[in-house]
Scaffold this motif. Structure first.
Motif, PDB file in Angstrom:
ATOM      1  N   ALA A 144       0.020   4.101   5.393  1.00 30.64           N
ATOM      2  CA  ALA A 144       0.616   2.804   5.073  1.00 30.64           C
ATOM      3  C   ALA A 144       1.484   2.305   6.226  1.00 30.64           C
ATOM      4  N   ASP A 145       2.238   3.214   6.837  1.00 29.60           N
ATOM      5  CA  ASP A 145       3.081   2.825   7.976  1.00 29.60           C
ATOM      6  C   ASP A 145       2.235   2.359   9.156  1.00 29.60           C
ATOM      7  N   LYS A 146       1.142   3.040   9.401  1.00 30.69           N
ATOM      8  CA  LYS A 146       0.253   2.660  10.500  1.00 30.69           C
ATOM      9  C   LYS A 146      -0.336   1.272  10.270  1.00 30.69           C
ATOM     10  N   LEU A 176       0.804  -1.213   0.000  1.00 32.03           N
ATOM     11  CA  LEU A 176       0.000   0.000   0.000  1.00 32.03           C
ATOM     12  C   LEU A 176       0.842   1.270   0.000  1.00 32.03           C
ATOM     13  N   GLY A 177       2.069   1.198   0.513  1.00 33.30           N
ATOM     14  CA  GLY A 177       2.911   2.392   0.575  1.00 33.30           C
ATOM     15  C   GLY A 177       3.911   2.521  -0.548  1.00 33.30           C
ATOM     16  N   THR A 185       0.075  -2.265  12.369  1.00 36.65           N
ATOM     17  CA  THR A 185      -1.062  -3.056  12.855  1.00 36.65           C
ATOM     18  C   THR A 185      -0.915  -4.504  12.439  1.00 36.65           C
ATOM     19  N   LEU A 186      -0.472  -4.734  11.204  1.00 38.97           N
ATOM     20  CA  LEU A 186      -0.319  -6.105  10.715  1.00 38.97           C
ATOM     21  C   LEU A 186       0.811  -6.837  11.444  1.00 38.97           C
ATOM     22  N   GLU A 187       1.796  -6.104  11.909  1.00 35.88           N
ATOM     23  CA  GLU A 187       2.927  -6.729  12.594  1.00 35.88           C
ATOM     24  C   GLU A 187       2.667  -6.990  14.065  1.00 35.88           C
ATOM     25  N   ASP A 188       1.648  -6.341  14.616  1.00 39.88           N
ATOM     26  CA  ASP A 188       1.335  -6.533  16.038  1.00 39.88           C
ATOM     27  C   ASP A 188       0.798  -7.941  16.321  1.00 39.88           C
ATOM     28  N   ALA A 197      -7.728  -4.861   8.441  1.00 45.22           N
ATOM     29  CA  ALA A 197      -6.872  -3.828   9.033  1.00 45.22           C
ATOM     30  C   ALA A 197      -6.690  -2.631   8.105  1.00 45.22           C
ATOM     31  N   LEU A 198      -7.142  -2.740   6.857  1.00 47.94           N
ATOM     32  CA  LEU A 198      -6.884  -1.692   5.873  1.00 47.94           C
ATOM     33  C   LEU A 198      -8.019  -0.695   5.710  1.00 47.94           C
TER      34      LEU A 198
END
Length: 417
Positions: free
Chosen positions: A408-410, A227-228, A414-417, A381-382
């Motif tokens: 995109a960073d946010k 996305l980024g 979230t996906l990495e949490d 999450a998107l």
């Protein structure tokens, strides 16, 4: 999409159907084989929306008569089905069968509330994109019934020819406004606070802006958020300009876009086949074509597939599977659903027959170049941040590149949490 000849739909026994479902108490359900037909009778609870419930009245009546099954048909708002199934199925209050969107599948599987179905040769009777969309981690979850996507619809009195480029679309639309023939250069229905990533995605894709990377097998890779990337950031800049120029308007909702196009207020709208009946009733002469590229690459829309799924907690899983494979997978049911909602059928024979409808053929041609909406649970999450950021960019509430990159960073975090 494929348009091949197909084998006739056989009975559930001949299909060697295996349903990896559980009965209401969590006990693994028995499977049928080629040597014995599925059990018949009992009760079957089915959730579906009003449109499909009306379309399938005759099919359900035939199923009840031929199998001795009593169907409890519960009509629900389509948008509530996923969450209601997730909360009610484990307690035994849910259905045996539901209609749903393919992009729900990843989350429903993650929550353990739908069961895979081994379709065997029956899978070859459907459009490839529909089976691909209903597949998650190698298993097919249900029988697809409808294929849908958005495209460009133009008022042929205001725009006789399909635009060859996005710039041509914009200039034609602006000229119609300046001459007094139209009020809006383009109508794209979005939300003032959350925009609409779905309707804006074809333009985003044309800048080389995917959402996730792809695995070798064609499935989405949740570990590869795209996305980024550079193309997406470039799209953000273009989106800001369209907002400033009034091409994309936050005050135009889906309903307003539909009503205004039906009244002749714009030469163009980007929408799906579900709104065509409104245009027809209004007497608008229209044509459907591909959305022209804004960024140099094809403006590929998301393709949505809707289908019938079996609950992991179904009380009557084998009869539920029989309803799907012998009835929902049949041409009668698929054609009835198509005629009711004007979404292209997923069954190839019905899809091919529907090509005599110019609108279906046009939408099908656009959809053939599209990509299935990601059905992985990570998509949840998107949507919120994606849409909110688009709305901020359209409104000019900050630097578009910075807003997009921050979003995109946010999401990545979230996906990495």
């Amino acid at each position: 999409m494929k348009h091949s000849s197909f084998m006739k739909v056989a009975g559930v026994g001949a299909l060697a159907l295996t349903l990896a479902a559980c009965s209401g108490g969590g006990t693994p359900a028995p499977s049928s084989s080629g040597e014995s037909a599925a059990p018949q009778g009992g009760d079957l609870v089915i959730w579906m929306d009003e449109n499909r419930a009306t379309a399938l009245e005759g099919v359900i009546a035939t199923f009840e008569e031929e199998t001795g099954t009593a169907v409890d048909l519960v009509v629900k708002d389509f948008g509530t089905i996923r969450d209601d199934l997730t909360t009610q199925a484990p307690s035994g209050e849910g259905p045996d069968v539901v209609v749903g969107a393919h992009d729900w599948i990843g989350k429903l599987v993650q929550n353990g509330v739908i069961a895979p179905v081994e379709l065997g040769e029956l899978a070859g009777d459907f459009e490839d994109v529909s089976i691909e969309a209903m597949t998650y981690e190698g298993s097919v979850y249900g029988v697809p019934v409808s294929i849908e996507n958005i495209a460009l619809v133009r008022n042929t009195a205001l725009a006789p020819d399909a635009p060859a480029s996005w710039d041509e679309l914009v200039s034609t639309g602006q000229a119609a406004v300046e001459s007094g023939d139209a009020e809006f250069p383009l109508l794209v229905g979005i939300d003032p606070n959350n925009a609409d990533p779905y309707h804006l995605y074809p333009m985003q894709a044309s800048f080389g802006g995917p959402v996730f990377g792809m695995n070798d097998d064609g499935s989405y890779n949740p570990d590869d958020l795209q996305l980024g990337n550079e193309g997406n950031v470039e799209f953000a800049g273009a989106l800001a300009q369209w907002g400033a120029d009034g091409i994309i308007n936050l005050n135009i909702s889906q309903d307003i876009a539909k009503e205004q196009f039906a009244s002749g207020a714009s030469p163009y709208t980007i929408t799906g086949p579900w709104n065509l009946s409104t245009f027809q009733d209004a007497g608008v002469e229209y044509a459907v074509s591909e959305i022209p590229s804004a960024g140099g690459l094809p403006a590929t829309p998301f393709v949505g597939v809707q289908g019938f799924m079996v609950s992991q907690y179904a009380n009557n899983p084998i009869v539920a599977a029989q309803f799907l494979t012998d009835y929902i997978a049949g041409e009668t049911a698929q054609t009835a659903i198509f005629e009711s909602g004007q979404r292209a059928p997923a069954l190839s024979s019905a899809f091919e027959a529907a090509q005599s409808n110019e609108d279906v053929a046009a939408y099908g041609e656009v959809g053939a170049a599209g990509v299935p909406m990601p059905n992985i649970p990570e998509m949840d999450a998107l949507w919120a941040d994606w849409g909110t950021t688009e709305a901020q960019i359209i409104a000019g509430d900050g630097d578009p590149a910075e807003l997009w990159t921050s979003m995109a960073d946010k999401i990545q975090g979230t996906l990495e949490d």
